[in-house]
Design a protein around this motif. Sequence first.
Motif: not given
Length: 454
Positions: A28, A32, A222, A226, A390-392
């Motif tokens: 993760c 990032a 995304e 971001n 988990n990012r979406t």
Amino acid sequence: MLDAEVRELMQPFVLSDYQVQEVYSRFCLEVARGLKRSTHPQANVKCFPTYVQDLPTGDEMGKYLALDLGGTNFRVLLVSLKGHHDATVDSQIYAVPKDLMVGPGVDLFDHIAGCLAKFVEKHDMKTAYLPLGFTFSFPCVQLGLKEGILVRWTKGFDCAGVEGEDVGRMLHEAIQRRGDADIAVVAILNDTTGTLMSCAHRNADCRVGVIVGTGCNACYVEDVENVDLLRADFKKTKRSVIVNAEWGAFGEGGQLDFVRTEYDREVDEKSLNRSEQLFEKMTAGMYLGNLVRLVLLRALERKLIFKQSSRRPEFASVLQRNEEVFETRYISEIEDDSFPEFASTRKIVKNLFGLEKASVEDCQTLRYICECVAKRAATLVAIGVSGLVNRTSNRRVIVGMDGSVYRYHPKFDAYMRQTLQKLVKADKEWDIMLSEDGSGRGAALVAAVASKTK
């Protein structure tokens, strides 16, 4: 019953909950870093924007060409989109001769253009205008929808004069040189984007696309704010963009060293791209068979398998002679075999070593070795998928999957789900969906969406 020593031999492949959680956190962090312009150069999960910003609605119509290059074969497809989430696909597979995989890049693209021309002629479409979506499954930096700069070759390719060049332009020029078909390269994408698009055509909740085949990679949707690398003019009109994670390179900064085994190190040291694509080398079909081969050598050395046979040194020399002798597909066949007959396993052993009838114990040992290597691969893939899910920003997320390892291994999906259940946030609803003809149909869909946008 399995020998305790066999379990001990395979222990380095069994990831503990702590290791799973730690790999997840490190992954993760890398995503990032890959998304931020300031840390992007150091990140090994590059998170390249694909410039694909519209997902299919299912209403797309028309005929589109797709070209899918990602390994020792490539496919040309004619996709007829009929609206109502419906499409028919007509395709043909062409080989990439070994010498073209390492020869001049111009020769490779001329070969592809020649096969495209044959395909179009066969379908009586030489005079038709055909928009083409080009699935190019190698690490690329996209500068726009149809501009993709090859960062580096992987999967045994090493064509001169292509790295650092725009592969869309190179294909376009090869088509123009022939001048015998009206084909326009309107989009470049990789196979993960194709998988995501293909699954989104059937299920609007698809937000992640994953390939576990010869290679291993993923993409996901995304929010544009971001994605620092996305050109500013692409942020004004759309809220999201598909990001190509290029996660095969995860671990090049040492993040996976604490879970890599001596076998992983040996596979890497003898590979064409040493110290690169370390995550891929633990998860992809190009390497899994070789990992099993190396473990088998160690098992023979320690007399943990074929104990009753006096021909063990002979078996070892078979495994030493050829890195590709234990094919990855054997892992799927062995794990799919029935106990206690072990018909497929015995056949594989006979073909490899000339051993007439392997014992049940030997078959169980071989199966356990395969299981540990495959389960670790599936666990690592699921760790990456969990990070992307988990990012979406969507609460409900479908993960589109494709690739020969995922498709043909009988338990890969189940192994993945075990890890996803542990790592995906409790407020997310998720499921996995097998892509139908992903990288082909998906490329045509990107071409259709691109043509519509124009």
